[in-house]
Enzyme design. Structure first.
Site, short mmCIF file in Angstrom:
data_model
loop_
_atom_site.label_atom_id
_atom_site.label_comp_id
_atom_site.label_asym_id
_atom_site.label_seq_id
_atom_site.Cartn_x
_atom_site.Cartn_y
_atom_site.Cartn_z
N CYS A 1 0.83 -1.22 0.00
CA CYS A 1 0.00 0.00 0.00
C CYS A 1 0.85 1.26 0.00
O CYS A 1 0.35 2.36 -0.16
CB CYS A 1 -0.94 0.00 1.19
SG CYS A 1 -1.98 -1.46 1.20
N CYS B 1 -14.30 -0.74 6.73
CA CYS B 1 -13.31 -1.03 5.69
C CYS B 1 -13.37 0.05 4.61
O CYS B 1 -14.44 0.54 4.27
CB CYS B 1 -13.62 -2.36 5.02
SG CYS B 1 -13.76 -3.72 6.18
N HIS C 1 -9.36 2.95 -1.91
CA HIS C 1 -7.92 2.70 -1.85
C HIS C 1 -7.42 2.06 -3.14
O HIS C 1 -7.13 0.87 -3.18
CB HIS C 1 -7.63 1.81 -0.64
CG HIS C 1 -6.18 1.57 -0.36
ND1 HIS C 1 -5.17 2.40 -0.81
CD2 HIS C 1 -5.56 0.58 0.33
CE1 HIS C 1 -4.00 1.92 -0.41
NE2 HIS C 1 -4.21 0.81 0.28
N LYS D 1 -11.26 6.08 3.77
CA LYS D 1 -12.68 5.80 4.00
C LYS D 1 -13.53 6.53 2.96
O LYS D 1 -14.56 6.02 2.53
CB LYS D 1 -13.10 6.22 5.41
CG LYS D 1 -12.74 5.26 6.52
CD LYS D 1 -13.42 3.88 6.40
CE LYS D 1 -14.93 4.00 6.47
NZ LYS D 1 -15.56 3.19 5.41
#
Lengths: 478, 391
Positions: B87, B206, B338, B334
């Site tokens: 990430c 998530c 992502h 959020k």
């Protein structure tokens, strides 16, 4: 003296009540229930469990062979015995062989083990394991019988043994029924159940009568008779015709756990030995295109009792759980067409990391002493020293440090969500394992929970069967 | 650490990002063009002035090698390198680009990131069938972080409601960002009642799957003065990356209540940027909030509060947009989702705009020092970038 040094058994967690079968198909009710393997179990995984139980307190490196018997082998080319022997951490210079295609393969493997020990001075013990997961065709009467389980018997040549093997005798009979063709048949078929019963009666009766005759024994001199059966009525008829006294031929197991197939005679024997009679003569008989009869004797009742005390009682029979409905059974047996999940795999990696994947060895840092897993990592987690490890055997039990219940899963699971558990193994080593055999994980998985490791199928990546360990709530392995 | 370092040696002269979201009608080239064109325009340059590029891409299906940048922009054979570091891929691309200009090898570098996730379908991160070891269990990404959540609930007594507050805060912040994937507030109750993904994290705990891209144009301060942002270019104060094990679940005695990579990376970054009191000195931070638990633990590991106190501080409003240390004033992962390779560059772009006072509708008052942070893998890889105004 050649005889039985140890024995062990495994029954899967699930029991299917015959009531659910009769309800599903509107069949006449038959009492009792039968043992059903989980979706992550097969004859290899159950054999590992039975083998672990049998080998309790015995150094696996002292065993000189592993004979495996089944009619439901996982591969038709590639044996199962060598994988089971590997997971049980037996030596490399041993004999491994699969006995297949007949329900008497278990007793046949046992007689061949005796012969092998007799014929070779350097072969002192052979582990005989039988397992089956026969899938009956849904909505047939077979469904009441076929059950799943495994049993293991360690045959050894030793001065002191709990049970001696005195004699054995076999007959061959080319009977057509039941059968399952290699290519065409998904399920076992038969031509005429009544003639099947007659074939059973004739072969079993003849083999036992001859065994009694050869040893100059009368039926009343037999203390325990462990006779394979798939039909309680025929079993009663056989015992009566052989004039065995009441209670000698035990017949409760069919009702409790079903017809296990090849491990059934062993399971009946282990069950009978729960209450060993001193110096009792024992007859063990297996059936399938003929029959095997094996005559044994209790040599040391206390040794038998000791075996019963230290090993799990009849493959965790006390610790089974009834399935809530028939559909779980159908799904576990893969009788519903579903897309199956395959992860990538590599036969090379599995081979290279056998000690870590199958045998549960970890690394112990020679510098700082930390025990860690898996063995593929080359530097110590704590002191960071590179390539300075010794290989250590890890224990198959531990305590949950943290976990999650994963809903984002691919694959075949006993139930979802799948608990992913970080476990501190007793004696050292930390590992991540999926949990199997857990109901209502939301309420039943906890930090600090005690778990046991159990060997399971995980996926069929690269089109072969990939096995690894999972954890389960404690079932009571010693 | 060496005496060199990157402090004040690199200037950001252009920054932009694409719209984030389910960009079904656009491919990865489109997204990259959307971000880079904005950045070129911001810097007042053309693509021909770029000497070299680094691109953060995580997934092979977004693009292997640097060719994605070439095929999107046609840089005529100039050097392009793809960076993959979980990430932190995008922020690591930025870090490498910084070295490119600070070393004097290049005058102007492009640091960008892009990810096209939605072409793979929408149920969780793709690729888990082919990642890693074929036998050892591989938890889903949420399941990895849940192991920390379960342990924190056990150790600190945090609750599912505590975690939900992170989602509520970040969704609220995202409302004001024109490029965010989600612009909808959520309530604590909604978060708590959402379907479970990996216990105890539900859907709103998530971050989402999204497509997106972001791009930065960098040079050395001496040259920065001749470009569009001659007065308000942004300086890189430090840039750190820390890598720990991919499999923390095998790490004996690891407590699962802190992220060692975050601790280590911020230690390096603070030292280089000469930050001694992060809570006071850092005005805002874009902190990796792939899951609600991740933001809480990162706030502790970044020393914005003591260990075990993140929930208490969150409740007090410390991390609000107008709080003592604004955490994810953009709305974070959020609100943006992502797109893995893009996220790090998206964060740096956001901090740049904030420090320049150009974060319309979401401007953190008087922002002078900002921090961007990524945490990837199984808390394995952490990158921290600290930016400051040129004063």
């Amino acid at each position: 003296m050649i005889g039985i040094k140890s024995y062990g058994a495994y029954l899967p967690k699930n029991l299917l009540s015959r009531n659910l079968i009769s309800k599903a198909w509107d069949f006449p009710a038959i009492p009792g229930s039968k043992a059903i393997a989980g979706i992550d179990e097969d004859t290899i995984t159950m054999s590992v469990e039975a083998g672990l139980d049998c080998m309790l307190g015995i150094d696996p490196k002292t065993v000189d062979g592993l004979f495996f018997a089944t009619t439901t082998q996982v591969y038709t080319e590639k044996d199962s015995a060598s994988l089971i022997a590997t997971v049980l951490d037996l030596r490399e210079n041993i004999i491994t062989i699969d006995f297949t295609d007949s329900l008497k393969a278990g007793t046949t493997a046992m007689t061949r083990a005796i012969d092998t020990i007799k014929a070779n001075n350097d072969v002192k013990s052979i582990l005989v394991i039988a397992a089956d997961t026969r899938t009956p065709e849904p909505s047939t009467m077979w469904e009441y019988g076929f059950a799943d389980g495994a049993a293991a018997i360690l045959i050894a040549d030793d001065d002191k043994l709990p049970i001696s093997i005195e004699d054995y005798y076999s007959i061959s009979a080319n009977t057509t029924g039941p059968w399952k063709r290699t290519e065409q048949d998904k399920f076992i078929r038969t031509f005429e159940p009544k003639t099947d019963a007659q074939f059973y009666f004739n072969s079993m009766r003849n083999v036992i009568l001859e065994l009694l005759k050869r040893n100059d024994l009368k039926p009343y001199e037999i203390g325990h008779a462990a006779l394979y059966y798939d039909n309680p009525r025929m079993h009663a008829r056989l015992a009566k015709s052989l004039k065995f006294p009441q209670g000698v031929a035990q017949n409760g197991l069919f009702f409790q756990i079903g017809d296990l197939g090849t491990p059934m005679p062993f399971m009946l024997l282990i069950s009978a030995l729960k209450r060993p009679k001193p110096d009792a003569k024992i007859i063990l008989a297996g059936y399938g295109n003929g029959a095997d009869g094996i005559l044994m004797q209790v040599k040391d009742k206390n040794m038998v009792k000791e075996l019963n005390k230290t090993h799990v009682a009849l493959g965790y029979q006390k610790n089974m759980e009834a399935l809530d409905n028939y559909s779980i059974y159908i799904s576990n047996k893969k009788l519903l067409d579903k897309d199956r999940y395959t992860r990538k795999s590599s036969a090379v990696i599995v081979w290279r990391e056998t000690d870590s994947i199958y045998q549960m060895y970890g690394n112990k840092c020679k510098e700082c002493g930390l025990i860690q897993y898996p063995r593929m990592f080359t530097s110590c987690f704590k002191c960071r020293t590179t390539n300075n490890f010794e290989k250590v055997k890890l224990q198959l039990k531990g305590t949950i440090f943290t976990y999650t219940l994963d809903h984002l899963i691919g694959g075949e699971y006993y139930e979802t969500p799948v608990p992913r558990c970080v476990i501190d193994l007793d004696g050292g080593g930390r590992i991540l394992l999926d949990m199997t055999e857990i109901k209502n994980p939301e309420n039943n998985v906890k930090i600090g929970m005690r778990v046991e490791l159990t060997f399971r199928r995980i996926h069929e990546g690269a089109e072969f069967i990939n096995y690894y360990w999972k954890c389960r709530p404690k079932r009571g392995r010693s | 650490m060496s005496k060199g370092g990157i402090k004040d040696k690199v200037a950001i002269i252009g920054a932009d990002m694409s719209k984030f979201g389910e960009r079904w009608d656009k491919n990865q080239y489109d997204l990259l063009v959307e971000a880079t064109e904005g950045a070129f325009k911001d810097a007042g340059i053309t693509k021909d002035e770029v000497d070299a590029a680094w691109v953060g891409i995580f997934y092979y299906f977004t693009g292997l090698s640097g060719t994605l940048v070439e095929d999107a922009l046609r840089l005529d054979g100039k050097p392009v390198t793809r960076c993959e570091n979980y990430c932190a891929s995008g922020m690591d691309a930025f870090r490498n680009a910084c070295f490119g200009v600070a070393s004097g090898a290049y005058d102007i570098a492009l640091a960008c990131g892009v990810e096209k996730l939605m072409d793979e379908g929408g149920s969780g991160l793709p690729g888990f069938k082919i990642f890693g070891h074929p036998i050892y269990p591989l938890p889903s990404a949420p399941a990895m972080f849940c192991m920390a959540a379960t342990r924190c609930m056990h150790e600190y007594g945090w609750t599912k409601e505590d975690l939900a507050r992170v989602a509520v805060k970040n969704h609220e912040n995202g409302l004001h960002h024109p490029k965010a994937h989600f612009k909808s507030p959520v309530t604590i109750e909604q978060v708590m009642k959402a379907p479970m993904i990996a216990d105890p994290l539900g859907r709103f705990d998530c971050c989402a799957m999204s497509d997106g891209s972001a791009a930065l144009i960098i040079t050395v301060p001496e040259l920065a003065e001749s470009y569009a942002h001659s007065d308000d270019y942004i300086l890189v104060k430090s840039n750190a990356i820390s890598v720990y094990t991919m499999a923390p679940w095998y790490w004996p005695s690891y407590d699962f209540t802190h992220f060692p990579a975050t601790v280590k990376a911020c230690e390096m970054a603070y030292k280089e940027a000469n930050i001694t009191n992060p809570r006071k000195e850092i005005d805002l931070a874009e902190v990796h909030d792939c899951f609600t638990i991740t933001e809480l633990l990162n706030c502790q590991d970044l020393q914005f509060c003591d260990r075990g106190k993140a929930v208490e501080e969150l409740k007090k409003g410390t991390f609000n947009w107008d709080g003592e240390t604004a955490i994810n004033p953009s709305g974070g992962l959020k609100s943006f989702g992502h797109p893995i390779g893009a996220t790090g560059c998206r964060m740096i772009t956001e901090i740049t705009k904030q420090l320049q006072g150009r974060a319309e509708g979401r401007q953190v008052p008087n922002a002078k020092i900002g921090l961007a942070h990524n945490l990837g893998g199984a808390f394995s890889v952490c990158s921290v970038t600290i930016l400051g105004k040129n004063e």
